[in-house]
Design an enzyme around this catalytic site. Sequence first.
Site, PDB file in Angstrom:
ATOM      1  CG  ASP A   1     -13.505 -12.310  17.758  1.00  0.00           C
ATOM      2  OD1 ASP A   1     -13.067 -12.110  18.908  1.00  0.00           O
ATOM      3  OD2 ASP A   1     -13.172 -11.611  16.787  1.00  0.00           O
TER       4      ASP A   1
ATOM      5  CG  ASP B   1      -8.619  -8.367   6.634  1.00  0.00           C
ATOM      6  OD1 ASP B   1      -9.015  -7.797   7.682  1.00  0.00           O
ATOM      7  OD2 ASP B   1      -8.696  -9.591   6.468  1.00  0.00           O
TER       8      ASP B   1
ATOM      9  CG  HIS C   1     -10.933  -8.612  10.340  1.00  0.00           C
ATOM     10  ND1 HIS C   1      -9.810  -9.305   9.959  1.00  0.00           N
ATOM     11  CD2 HIS C   1     -10.802  -8.424  11.674  1.00  0.00           C
ATOM     12  CE1 HIS C   1      -9.040  -9.522  11.007  1.00  0.00           C
ATOM     13  NE2 HIS C   1      -9.616  -8.988  12.063  1.00  0.00           N
TER      14      HIS C   1
ATOM     15  CD  GLU D   1     -10.658 -12.352   7.991  1.00  0.00           C
ATOM     16  OE1 GLU D   1     -10.522 -11.133   7.809  1.00  0.00           O
ATOM     17  OE2 GLU D   1      -9.746 -13.084   8.402  1.00  0.00           O
TER      18      GLU D   1
HETATM   19  C1  GLP Z   1      -8.378 -10.013  15.547  1.00  0.00           C
HETATM   20  C2  GLP Z   1      -9.648  -9.806  16.341  1.00  0.00           C
HETATM   21  C3  GLP Z   1     -10.249  -8.449  16.084  1.00  0.00           C
HETATM   22  C4  GLP Z   1      -9.175  -7.392  16.227  1.00  0.00           C
HETATM   23  C5  GLP Z   1      -8.094  -7.621  15.199  1.00  0.00           C
HETATM   24  C6  GLP Z   1      -6.986  -6.602  15.263  1.00  0.00           C
HETATM   25  O1  GLP Z   1      -8.617 -10.418  14.262  1.00  0.00           O
HETATM   26  N1  GLP Z   1     -10.621 -10.806  16.071  1.00  0.00           N
HETATM   27  O2  GLP Z   1     -11.309  -8.229  16.995  1.00  0.00           O
HETATM   28  O3  GLP Z   1      -9.725  -6.122  16.069  1.00  0.00           O
HETATM   29  O4  GLP Z   1      -7.532  -8.889  15.458  1.00  0.00           O
HETATM   30  O5  GLP Z   1      -6.010  -6.991  16.190  1.00  0.00           O
HETATM   31  P1  GLP Z   1      -4.957  -6.036  16.845  1.00  0.00           P
HETATM   32  O6  GLP Z   1      -5.703  -5.160  17.756  1.00  0.00           O
HETATM   33  O7  GLP Z   1      -4.019  -6.959  17.566  1.00  0.00           O
HETATM   34  O8  GLP Z   1      -4.307  -5.305  15.733  1.00  0.00           O
END
Ligand code: GLP
Length: 261
Positions: free
Chosen positions: A67, A136, A138, A143
Amino acid sequence: MEIIIQPDDKTASYLGARIVAQVIRRRCETVLGLATGNTPLMLYKELIRLHIEEELDFRRVTTFNLDEYVGLAPSHPSSYNSFMWENLFRHIDIPEHQIHIPDGLAPDIPAFCRQYEGAIKAAGGIDIQVLGIGTDGHIGFNEPSSSLTSRTRIKTLTRQTRKDNAPFFNGEENVPDHVITMGVGTIMDSRMCLLMAFGEKKAEAIAAMVEGPITASVPASILQVHPHAVVLADEKAASLLKRADYYRWVYENKPEWQKYK
Ligand code: GLP
């Protein structure tokens, strides 16, 4: 799903890196799906170490990132493009033209998304997709309420995700509203998915994805029907799993030939 519970994020990340490295060593033209966020940082560090010290070769590897934020130039310090170069690409020997990250400045977003899907297909599909999980539930930026068959497209972030990602932007008000993300269906097409989760704040999401119903309200739960999904959690992220003892037993008693080298 294979649920692997490790004592801490460091041990889990090293194991994650070994799993990715094993895929690359078996097939030098591996197509890697990559994630951003805090979760994969130690895995990337370990891959860099394996490259420098143990000749892990990325010259024929192709990558696709999950993304990117809409409206951010690749050079923007908070873009996922900058994140990937800083934390992985500039330290390894992957040729630049084999790296793919959604273009946050694409003038025609639907056309770009179709092209991104086409490029994944042309590369032969993703061999192993690294994933984190949002608080959440995702994956990528899919989402809750995302179609479980969705393809790469634009999405609007939830307030929770904007809050979670605020530290990367000096405040929630600077987090873009829109993103381009691989769809849930795109992720599900990967031959293997490796989802990592660390810390207490991920415990509810992990319990819901692993032991709850399959639902668009928890997009990661669709991995329950993926033919080869591995969930790599530390003790804290696994703390709400009801069958944790069973998962531990399964991992400790794997037949020799199934063990990760
Ligand atoms: C973002 C990314 C996801 C990731 C998520 C969790 O939303 N788009 O790919 O898994 O954050 O982030 P973190 O690893 O910092 O908790």
